[in-house]
Enzyme design. Structure first.
Site, short mmCIF file in Angstrom:
data_model
loop_
_atom_site.label_atom_id
_atom_site.label_comp_id
_atom_site.label_asym_id
_atom_site.label_seq_id
_atom_site.Cartn_x
_atom_site.Cartn_y
_atom_site.Cartn_z
N GLN A 71 -40.54 19.63 14.05
CA GLN A 71 -40.97 19.21 15.39
C GLN A 71 -42.46 18.86 15.37
OE1 GLN A 71 -39.69 21.92 18.57
NE2 GLN A 71 -38.06 22.62 17.21
N1 LIG Z 1 -23.21 13.96 11.05
C1 LIG Z 1 -24.12 14.69 10.42
N2 LIG Z 1 -24.91 15.51 11.13
C2 LIG Z 1 -25.82 16.24 10.45
C3 LIG Z 1 -25.97 16.15 9.04
N3 LIG Z 1 -26.97 16.97 8.68
C4 LIG Z 1 -27.42 17.55 9.80
N4 LIG Z 1 -26.72 17.13 10.87
C5 LIG Z 1 -26.89 17.56 12.28
O1 LIG Z 1 -28.20 17.21 12.70
C6 LIG Z 1 -28.74 18.21 13.57
C7 LIG Z 1 -30.06 18.70 13.03
O2 LIG Z 1 -29.87 19.38 11.81
P1 LIG Z 1 -30.93 20.41 11.23
O3 LIG Z 1 -30.49 20.75 9.85
O4 LIG Z 1 -31.18 21.53 12.16
O5 LIG Z 1 -32.22 19.47 11.20
P2 LIG Z 1 -33.70 19.89 10.73
O6 LIG Z 1 -34.24 18.70 10.02
O7 LIG Z 1 -33.68 21.17 9.98
O8 LIG Z 1 -34.46 20.05 12.12
P3 LIG Z 1 -35.81 20.91 12.40
O9 LIG Z 1 -35.60 22.28 11.86
O10 LIG Z 1 -36.00 20.88 13.88
O11 LIG Z 1 -36.93 20.19 11.70
C8 LIG Z 1 -27.68 19.29 13.65
O12 LIG Z 1 -26.92 19.09 14.83
C9 LIG Z 1 -26.83 19.08 12.40
O13 LIG Z 1 -25.49 19.51 12.57
C10 LIG Z 1 -25.12 15.27 8.33
O14 LIG Z 1 -25.16 15.10 7.10
N5 LIG Z 1 -24.22 14.56 9.08
#
Ligand SMILES: Nc1nc2c(ncn2[C@@H]2O[C@H](COP(=O)(O)OP(=O)(O)OP(=O)(O)O)[C@@H](O)[C@H]2O)c(=O)[nH]1
Ligand SMILES: [Mg+2]
Length: 192
Positions: A71
């Protein structure tokens, strides 16, 4: 012996690779880590600080995965995790291609690759969530668009690669990690 040589020798001895996972919020960094650790990927929530996870015995190496929240309010803290990083995994959300988020992504990546503390680290760019790209859209085109939008060809001070992937299905993730480990090995053993 210089400090850098000492660190390098220690890394070779420990067979430990430090991987820093960065990218905008919601790109899928934590989901990627969970996939790698064979954990449930259906219950992730935004990372509000950071988490260090260990992935043992990947081609004889232990990977320390630093998963940092993306974020905008958390991005100023990314620098706290740069020290001793061997590889940066930069995660991009494929479903944001064509949106303003890609310019934001480019701006953040350009700051990261310019950081002295990360000099030398390989950069693995993963275009994630390709499982949710409509079948009418070419994955190759998405990868090309991201490559241009993030100005990857202008990165000359890091080895880099871009791959489409899915943290849900695991597609291409092993290939990406293999590239990352090989890149680190080439560098660590360069003067031996
Ligand atoms: N369709 C799909 N959705 C995904 C995939 N990877 C992550 N998501 C979705 O994307 C959203 C964010 O995923 P996170 O892993 O929390 O993202 P992040 O980059 O860690 O986010 P921050 O911790 O806020 O920086 C979630 O709703 C996941 O389920 C993927 O390969 N395919
Ligand atoms: Mg996260």
């Amino acid at each position: 012996m210089g400090l850098l040589t000492t660190i390098r020798k220690q890394k070779i001895k420990d067979k430990e690779i430090r991987v820093l996972i960065l990218g905008l919020d919601n790109s899928g960094k934590t989901t990627l880590v969970r996939h790698l650790l064979h954990e449930d990927v259906s219950t992730v929530s935004p990372t509000l600080g950071f988490a260090i996870r260990t992935l043992s015995d990947i081609g004889g190496y232990t990977l320390q995965l630093w998963d940092v929240g993306g974020q905008s309010s958390l991005r100023p803290f990314w620098r706290n995790y740069f020290d001793r990083t061997d590889v940066v995994i930069w995660v991009v959300d494929a479903t944001t291609v064509g949106e303003e988020r890609l310019s934001e992504c480019r701006a953040e990546l350009s700051k990261v690759v310019a950081e002295d503390k990360l000099s030398g680290a390989g950069v693995l760019v993963l275009v994630n969530k390709i499982d949710s790209v409509p079948s009418s859209v070419s994955i190759d085109d998405i990868v090309k668009t991201v490559r241009v939008a993030l100005a990857l060809d202008r990165i000359t001070n890091h080895e880099w690669i871009i791959l489409p992937c899915s943290a849900y299905t695991g597609e291409n993730i092993d290939q990406g990690l293999r590239w990352a480990i090989d890149e680190v090995k080439r560098r660590l053993y360069r003067f031996d």
